[in-house]
Design a protein around this motif. Structure first.
Motif, PDB file in Angstrom:
ATOM      1  N   GLU A 102       0.875  -1.184   0.126  1.00  0.00           N
ATOM      2  CA  GLU A 102       0.048   0.007  -0.107  1.00  0.00           C
ATOM      3  C   GLU A 102       0.975   1.227  -0.164  1.00  0.00           C
ATOM      4  OE1 GLU A 102      -2.997   0.129  -0.292  1.00  0.00           O
ATOM      5  OE2 GLU A 102      -3.927   1.929   1.059  1.00  0.00           O
ATOM      6  N   GLY A 103       0.532   2.331  -0.811  1.00  0.00           N
ATOM      7  CA  GLY A 103       1.244   3.645  -0.937  1.00  0.00           C
ATOM      8  C   GLY A 103       2.731   3.329  -1.273  1.00  0.00           C
TER       9      GLY A 103
ATOM     10  N   GLY B 118       3.984   3.638  -4.084  1.00  0.00           N
ATOM     11  CA  GLY B 118       4.332   4.853  -5.296  1.00  0.00           C
ATOM     12  C   GLY B 118       4.464   4.040  -6.625  1.00  0.00           C
ATOM     13  N   LYS B 119       3.646   3.007  -6.631  1.00  0.00           N
ATOM     14  CA  LYS B 119       3.750   2.375  -7.927  1.00  0.00           C
ATOM     15  C   LYS B 119       3.229   3.071  -9.111  1.00  0.00           C
ATOM     16  CE  LYS B 119       1.331  -1.342  -6.991  1.00  0.00           C
ATOM     17  NZ  LYS B 119       0.447  -1.257  -7.866  1.00  0.00           N
ATOM     18  N   THR B 120       2.088   3.786  -9.016  1.00  0.00           N
ATOM     19  CA  THR B 120       1.780   4.548 -10.150  1.00  0.00           C
ATOM     20  C   THR B 120       2.655   5.597 -10.735  1.00  0.00           C
ATOM     21  OG1 THR B 120      -0.549   4.119  -9.565  1.00  0.00           O
ATOM     22  CG2 THR B 120      -0.392   5.982 -10.948  1.00  0.00           C
ATOM     23  N   THR B 121       3.044   6.399  -9.572  1.00  0.00           N
ATOM     24  CA  THR B 121       4.107   7.378  -9.718  1.00  0.00           C
ATOM     25  C   THR B 121       5.526   6.899 -10.747  1.00  0.00           C
ATOM     26  OG1 THR B 121       3.541   8.228  -7.579  1.00  0.00           O
ATOM     27  CG2 THR B 121       5.583   9.160  -8.691  1.00  0.00           C
TER      28      THR B 121
ATOM     29  N   ARG C  16     -11.475  -7.028 -12.031  1.00  0.00           N
ATOM     30  CA  ARG C  16     -11.018  -6.093 -11.137  1.00  0.00           C
ATOM     31  C   ARG C  16     -11.754  -5.417 -10.535  1.00  0.00           C
ATOM     32  NH1 ARG C  16      -6.139  -3.107 -10.907  1.00  0.00           N
ATOM     33  NH2 ARG C  16      -6.467  -1.073  -9.945  1.00  0.00           N
TER      34      ARG C  16
ATOM     35  N   ARG D 149       2.053  -5.182 -11.137  1.00  0.00           N
ATOM     36  CA  ARG D 149       1.814  -6.376 -10.300  1.00  0.00           C
ATOM     37  C   ARG D 149       1.536  -7.663 -11.268  1.00  0.00           C
ATOM     38  NH1 ARG D 149       0.529  -4.968  -5.262  1.00  0.00           N
ATOM     39  NH2 ARG D 149      -0.356  -2.828  -4.640  1.00  0.00           N
TER      40      ARG D 149
ATOM     41  N   SER E 176      -0.218 -12.275  -5.688  1.00  0.00           N
ATOM     42  CA  SER E 176      -1.158 -13.130  -5.271  1.00  0.00           C
ATOM     43  C   SER E 176      -0.560 -14.006  -3.963  1.00  0.00           C
ATOM     44  CB  SER E 176      -1.525 -14.267  -6.361  1.00  0.00           C
ATOM     45  OG  SER E 176      -1.935 -13.793  -7.386  1.00  0.00           O
TER      46      SER E 176
ATOM     47  N   GLN F 160      -2.799 -12.958  -1.107  1.00  0.00           N
ATOM     48  CA  GLN F 160      -3.872 -13.775  -0.744  1.00  0.00           C
ATOM     49  C   GLN F 160      -2.923 -14.965   0.192  1.00  0.00           C
ATOM     50  OE1 GLN F 160      -3.923 -12.431  -3.952  1.00  0.00           O
ATOM     51  NE2 GLN F 160      -5.852 -11.542  -3.029  1.00  0.00           N
TER      52      GLN F 160
ATOM     53  N   ARG G 102      -6.638   9.037  -0.700  1.00  0.00           N
ATOM     54  CA  ARG G 102      -6.924   8.526  -2.092  1.00  0.00           C
ATOM     55  C   ARG G 102      -8.534   8.326  -1.959  1.00  0.00           C
ATOM     56  NH1 ARG G 102      -2.613   4.367  -3.951  1.00  0.00           N
ATOM     57  NH2 ARG G 102      -3.370   3.408  -2.083  1.00  0.00           N
TER      58      ARG G 102
ATOM     59  N   GLN H 119      12.793   6.484   0.615  1.00  0.00           N
ATOM     60  CA  GLN H 119      13.344   7.488   0.119  1.00  0.00           C
ATOM     61  C   GLN H 119      12.874   8.517  -0.920  1.00  0.00           C
ATOM     62  OE1 GLN H 119      17.908   5.757  -0.822  1.00  0.00           O
ATOM     63  NE2 GLN H 119      15.984   4.434  -1.919  1.00  0.00           N
TER      64      GLN H 119
HETATM   65  N1  Z5A Z   1      -4.221  -7.724  -5.704  1.00  0.00           N
HETATM   66  C1  Z5A Z   1      -4.268  -9.117  -5.121  1.00  0.00           C
HETATM   67  O1  Z5A Z   1      -4.763  -8.934  -4.112  1.00  0.00           O
HETATM   68  N2  Z5A Z   1      -3.752 -10.072  -5.645  1.00  0.00           N
HETATM   69  C2  Z5A Z   1      -3.393 -10.007  -7.054  1.00  0.00           C
HETATM   70  O2  Z5A Z   1      -2.687 -11.308  -7.464  1.00  0.00           O
HETATM   71  C3  Z5A Z   1      -3.147  -8.869  -7.551  1.00  0.00           C
HETATM   72  C4  Z5A Z   1      -3.574  -7.730  -6.888  1.00  0.00           C
HETATM   73  C5  Z5A Z   1      -2.520  -8.818  -8.996  1.00  0.00           C
HETATM   74  C6  Z5A Z   1      -5.075  -3.253  -6.584  1.00  0.00           C
HETATM   75  O3  Z5A Z   1      -3.799  -3.217  -6.904  1.00  0.00           O
HETATM   76  C7  Z5A Z   1      -5.161  -4.502  -5.410  1.00  0.00           C
HETATM   77  O4  Z5A Z   1      -5.165  -5.666  -6.022  1.00  0.00           O
HETATM   78  C8  Z5A Z   1      -4.113  -4.706  -4.480  1.00  0.00           C
HETATM   79  C9  Z5A Z   1      -3.710  -5.952  -4.465  1.00  0.00           C
HETATM   80  C10 Z5A Z   1      -4.818  -6.504  -5.249  1.00  0.00           C
HETATM   81  N3  Z5A Z   1      -4.559  -3.795  -3.223  1.00  0.00           N
HETATM   82  N4  Z5A Z   1      -4.080  -2.879  -2.630  1.00  0.00           N
HETATM   83  N5  Z5A Z   1      -3.861  -2.231  -2.024  1.00  0.00           N
HETATM   84  P1  Z5A Z   1      -3.453  -1.535  -7.548  1.00  0.00           P
HETATM   85  O5  Z5A Z   1      -1.722  -1.975  -7.746  1.00  0.00           O
HETATM   86  O6  Z5A Z   1      -4.039  -1.311  -8.450  1.00  0.00           O
HETATM   87  O7  Z5A Z   1      -3.655  -0.617  -6.249  1.00  0.00           O
HETATM   88  P2  Z5A Z   1      -2.774   0.031  -5.261  1.00  0.00           P
HETATM   89  O8  Z5A Z   1      -1.784  -0.898  -4.494  1.00  0.00           O
HETATM   90  O9  Z5A Z   1      -3.340   1.250  -4.564  1.00  0.00           O
HETATM   91  O10 Z5A Z   1      -1.421   0.646  -6.209  1.00  0.00           O
HETATM   92  P3  Z5A Z   1      -1.214   2.278  -6.769  1.00  0.00           P
HETATM   93  O11 Z5A Z   1      -2.547   2.851  -7.209  1.00  0.00           O
HETATM   94  O12 Z5A Z   1      -0.225   2.191  -7.792  1.00  0.00           O
HETATM   95  O13 Z5A Z   1      -0.719   3.064  -5.560  1.00  0.00           O
HETATM   96  P4  Z5A Z   1       0.879   3.364  -5.080  1.00  0.00           P
HETATM   97  O14 Z5A Z   1       1.657   2.329  -4.931  1.00  0.00           O
HETATM   98  O15 Z5A Z   1       0.233   3.994  -3.701  1.00  0.00           O
HETATM   99  O16 Z5A Z   1       1.134   4.443  -5.898  1.00  0.00           O
HETATM  100  P5  Z5A Z   1       1.103   6.067  -5.866  1.00  0.00           P
HETATM  101  O17 Z5A Z   1      -0.512   6.567  -5.968  1.00  0.00           O
HETATM  102  O18 Z5A Z   1       2.125   6.506  -6.663  1.00  0.00           O
HETATM  103  O19 Z5A Z   1       1.616   6.746  -4.441  1.00  0.00           O
HETATM  104  C11 Z5A Z   1       1.010   6.955  -3.589  1.00  0.00           C
HETATM  105  C12 Z5A Z   1       1.154   8.257  -2.961  1.00  0.00           C
HETATM  106  O20 Z5A Z   1       2.633   8.524  -2.484  1.00  0.00           O
HETATM  107  C13 Z5A Z   1       1.121   9.569  -3.884  1.00  0.00           C
HETATM  108  O21 Z5A Z   1       0.479  10.443  -3.295  1.00  0.00           O
HETATM  109  C14 Z5A Z   1       2.590  10.098  -4.482  1.00  0.00           C
HETATM  110  O22 Z5A Z   1       2.465  11.213  -4.787  1.00  0.00           O
HETATM  111  C15 Z5A Z   1       3.102   9.553  -3.078  1.00  0.00           C
HETATM  112  N6  Z5A Z   1       4.913   8.977  -3.271  1.00  0.00           N
HETATM  113  C16 Z5A Z   1       5.190   8.295  -4.355  1.00  0.00           C
HETATM  114  N7  Z5A Z   1       6.616   7.938  -4.156  1.00  0.00           N
HETATM  115  C17 Z5A Z   1       6.861   8.847  -3.165  1.00  0.00           C
HETATM  116  C18 Z5A Z   1       8.110   9.336  -2.431  1.00  0.00           C
HETATM  117  N8  Z5A Z   1       9.308   8.503  -2.928  1.00  0.00           N
HETATM  118  N9  Z5A Z   1       8.209   9.925  -1.302  1.00  0.00           N
HETATM  119  C19 Z5A Z   1       7.121  10.571  -0.993  1.00  0.00           C
HETATM  120  N10 Z5A Z   1       5.748  10.401  -1.459  1.00  0.00           N
HETATM  121  C20 Z5A Z   1       5.772   9.721  -2.542  1.00  0.00           C
END
Ligand code: Z5A
Length: 207
Positions: free
Chosen positions: A12-13, A15-18, A50, A94, A99, A103, A147, A186
């Protein structure tokens, strides 16, 4: 040459999307065709699954695991294998390590069952490179908290995400050939410099 499968993983959080956008730019700058995709999802069927997984009602844990692999079966057959076979590189947000982490680690389901499904759905297909963004769970949860309405996974508690993290870290140790663990706590520029150096080394290995 067949394409390479690169996966991006983390809890969680992290930064994958970034960082996905950064990785896409990296390949674009080098003229390497890259297909960006995600799990669960990546196909029309997978995107419907999904929606059920993230926004649906409470579900039996075995049903959750089977849905994840149903989406993956379609993704592998319709998107990943065809792309790799014509030399296109694939970047998946991912893949099966999720999984094992969610899971297996998070929900506590049998790792043997996950392995059986993995073999059935993927045969020998494995990622060539897995970038694991890793950071303390509290830091990730704090980053993710703005979020909006949390989905079925985001609604879980700290101990769930601790188990997810431990499972990811365990897999990174078990498969050091393909995993690169990156300290995602970091500053973003430092995280991206590390991602770049792993991608540089990976490209160099391809010759
Ligand atoms: N799932 C599962 O259970 N089993 C499986 O086999 C698979 C998936 C394949 C959806 O995944 C869900 O599916 C997941 C597991 C399950 N559930 N969860 N939790 P997803 O990948 O679509 O959802 P997500 O995990 O929420 O990923 P995301 O949207 O990429 O979020 P993120 O990694 O948090 O990324 P972000 O939005 O880029 O970053 C979050 C915040 O941090 C944002 O404000 C950024 O500006 C900030 N950020 C990023 N990097 C930094 C650094 N270095 N410093 C400071 N701030 C930062």
């Amino acid at each position: 040459m067949t394409g390479q499968l690169i996966t991006l993983e983390g809890g969680e959080g992290v930064g994958k999307t970034t960082n996905l956008a950064f990785i896409e730019r990296y390949f674009d700058d080098r003229g390497i065709p890259l297909l960006k995709t995600r799990e669960p999802g990546g196909t029309p069927l997978g995107e419907n699954i999904r929606e059920l997984l993230l926004q649906g009602d409470a579900m039996d844990l075995k049903a959750e695991l089977l849905l994840v692999f149903a989406a993956r079966a379609q993704h592998v057959a319709a998107v990943i294998r065809p792309a790799l076979s014509v030399g296109t590189w694939v970047l998946s947000d991912r893949f099966t390590d999720a999984s094992y982490a969610y899971q297996g680690g998070g929900r506590g389901l049998s790792l043997e069952m996950i392995e059986t499904l993995e073999r059935w759905v993927q045969d020998m297909l494995q990622p060539d490179l897995t970038l694991l963004l890793d950071l303390p769970v509290e830091t990730g949860m704090a980053r993710a908290k703005d979020r909006g309405r949390p989905d079925r996974f985001e609604s879980e508690q700290l101990d769930f995400f601790e188990r997810v993290r431990a499972a990811y870290v365990g897999r990174a140790k078990a498969y050091p050939q393909r995993f690169r663990r990156i300290d995602a706590s970091q500053a973003l520029e430092t995280v991206q410099a590390q991602i770049k150096s792993h991608l540089d080394a990976f490209l160099e290995r391809q010759g």
